[in-house]
Design an enzyme around this catalytic site. Structure first.
Site, mmCIF file in Angstrom:
data_model
loop_
_atom_site.group_PDB
_atom_site.id
_atom_site.type_symbol
_atom_site.label_atom_id
_atom_site.label_comp_id
_atom_site.label_asym_id
_atom_site.label_seq_id
_atom_site.Cartn_x
_atom_site.Cartn_y
_atom_site.Cartn_z
ATOM 1 N N THR A 98 50.058 57.817 67.826
ATOM 2 C CA THR A 98 49.206 57.762 68.844
ATOM 3 C C THR A 98 48.185 56.323 68.940
ATOM 4 O O THR A 98 47.766 56.063 67.684
ATOM 5 C CB THR A 98 48.213 58.676 68.989
ATOM 6 O OG1 THR A 98 49.010 60.094 69.137
ATOM 7 C CG2 THR A 98 47.209 58.944 70.067
ATOM 8 N N GLY A 121 49.766 54.308 63.943
ATOM 9 C CA GLY A 121 48.632 53.268 63.744
ATOM 10 C C GLY A 121 47.683 53.727 62.564
ATOM 11 O O GLY A 121 47.501 54.896 61.973
ATOM 12 N N GLY A 140 40.783 57.499 65.545
ATOM 13 C CA GLY A 140 39.895 56.946 66.394
ATOM 14 C C GLY A 140 40.403 57.483 67.944
ATOM 15 O O GLY A 140 39.254 57.386 68.999
ATOM 16 N N GLU A 183 48.765 64.209 64.032
ATOM 17 C CA GLU A 183 49.232 62.862 63.101
ATOM 18 C C GLU A 183 49.471 63.148 61.771
ATOM 19 O O GLU A 183 50.458 63.022 61.025
ATOM 20 C CB GLU A 183 48.152 61.766 63.384
ATOM 21 C CG GLU A 183 48.170 61.030 64.622
ATOM 22 C CD GLU A 183 47.231 59.951 65.020
ATOM 23 O OE1 GLU A 183 47.208 59.086 65.803
ATOM 24 O OE2 GLU A 183 45.909 59.927 64.204
ATOM 25 N N LYS A 200 42.475 45.749 60.555
ATOM 26 C CA LYS A 200 42.271 47.125 59.836
ATOM 27 C C LYS A 200 42.133 47.203 58.338
ATOM 28 O O LYS A 200 41.903 48.232 57.665
ATOM 29 C CB LYS A 200 43.423 47.986 60.364
ATOM 30 C CG LYS A 200 43.633 47.884 61.918
ATOM 31 C CD LYS A 200 42.495 48.702 62.420
ATOM 32 C CE LYS A 200 42.630 48.790 64.054
ATOM 33 N NZ LYS A 200 43.943 49.521 64.637
HETATM 34 C C1 A5P Z 1 44.646 58.348 67.102
HETATM 35 O O1 A5P Z 1 44.151 59.201 66.952
HETATM 36 C C2 A5P Z 1 44.566 57.114 65.646
HETATM 37 O O2 A5P Z 1 44.486 57.792 64.654
HETATM 38 C C3 A5P Z 1 45.220 55.955 65.879
HETATM 39 O O3 A5P Z 1 46.317 55.961 65.373
HETATM 40 C C4 A5P Z 1 44.134 54.776 65.405
HETATM 41 O O4 A5P Z 1 43.097 55.193 65.967
HETATM 42 C C5 A5P Z 1 44.836 53.450 65.742
HETATM 43 O O5 A5P Z 1 44.602 53.350 67.065
HETATM 44 P P1 A5P Z 1 45.023 51.834 67.640
HETATM 45 O O6 A5P Z 1 46.549 51.569 67.498
HETATM 46 O O7 A5P Z 1 44.833 51.751 69.044
HETATM 47 O O8 A5P Z 1 44.072 50.806 66.978
#
Ligand code: A5P
Length: 235
Positions: A32, A90, A104, A111, A129
């Protein structure tokens, strides 16, 4: 190129490389967030143009499920799957040991379930990151609504600076699992395993966004190249 376009290119490059690892006749875990979104797009392109057959996907959020369905990717319910061949997701932060902060976007629980069921977990990120120590990004914790207040108090006592996540309209953010999310503003996490255990010991906390195992590889876009970090199996 402005910074946002540069970061998006890094995300897209990382996602493209990760999706190359998917083989025909696989069950694929869909992450996600904005980087995973690129990966789901590339997966659909590979299915259409690249002779990738027999792909079934399990999504970690309603958002990813909707995207996959719109693109015509066949999806499965988590409960109908025993093992996932490969998950691509991610992260909000990763360190040199490939520990992660995730959540986030609020999808940490599903996940983590997907990661725990996967033979391979590829994490795709942009170059912002990578950190020396996790904790600058607020650590998300998913909690049961009925216990949110005592949990907030407990987390305050532990000096973890908890904040109940709110939406733009100042309402509590509700996860796909109908829970609340509390973000912990820690700054620096000295010991990820100890903190993970401490959070797991609090009744009413459903899951936290620390991923201390499961990750096979982090694939990070950096300017025009892509850097791959492997799990160091000697540590
Ligand atoms: C979702 O809940 C998160 O774990 C995302 O995998 C993480 O926030 C990374 O998001 P972006 O790819 O938008 O940076």
């Amino acid at each position: 190129m402005d910074n946002k376009s540069k970061i998006n290119l890094e995300k897209s490059n990382a996602a493209k490389l990760a999706v190359q690892s998917i083989r025909s006749n696989s069950i694929v875990g869909l992450g996600t967030g904005s980087t995973s979104k690129f990966a789901i797009d590339f997966l659909s392109e590979r299915i259409k143009n690249d002779n990738l057959i027999g792909i079934q996907a399990v999504a970690s959020s309603l958002e990813s499920l909707n995207q996959a369905k719109l693109l015509g990717i066949q999806t499965l319910d988590i409960n109908s799957v025993e093992t996932i061949d490969i998950t691509i997701d991610g992260a909000d932060e990763f360190d040199q040991d490939l520990n992660l902060i995730k959540g986030g976007g609020g999808a940490l629980l599903r996940e983590k379930i997907l990661a725990s069921m996967s033979n391979e977990v590829l994490i795709i990120t942009d170059s912002q990151k990578k950190v020396n120590q996790l904790g600058k990004f607020p650590l998300p914790v998913e909690v049961m609504k009925i216990a949110a207040t005592p949990i907030l108090k407990k987390l305050q006592k532990l000096n973890l600076n908890p904040v109940l996540r709110k939406t733009k309209t100042n309402q509590p953010f509700i996860s796909d699992n109908s829970n609340y999310i509390i973000d912990l503003n820690i700054g620096k996490i000295e010991n990820v395993n100890d903190l993970d255990l401490e959070l797991k010991s609090i009744p009413g906390i459903v899951e936290n966004g620390l991923f201390t195992k499961y990750v096979t590889r982090v694939i990070m876009g950096s300017s025009n190249e892509v850097i791959v970090f492997e799990k160091n199996t000697n540590t």
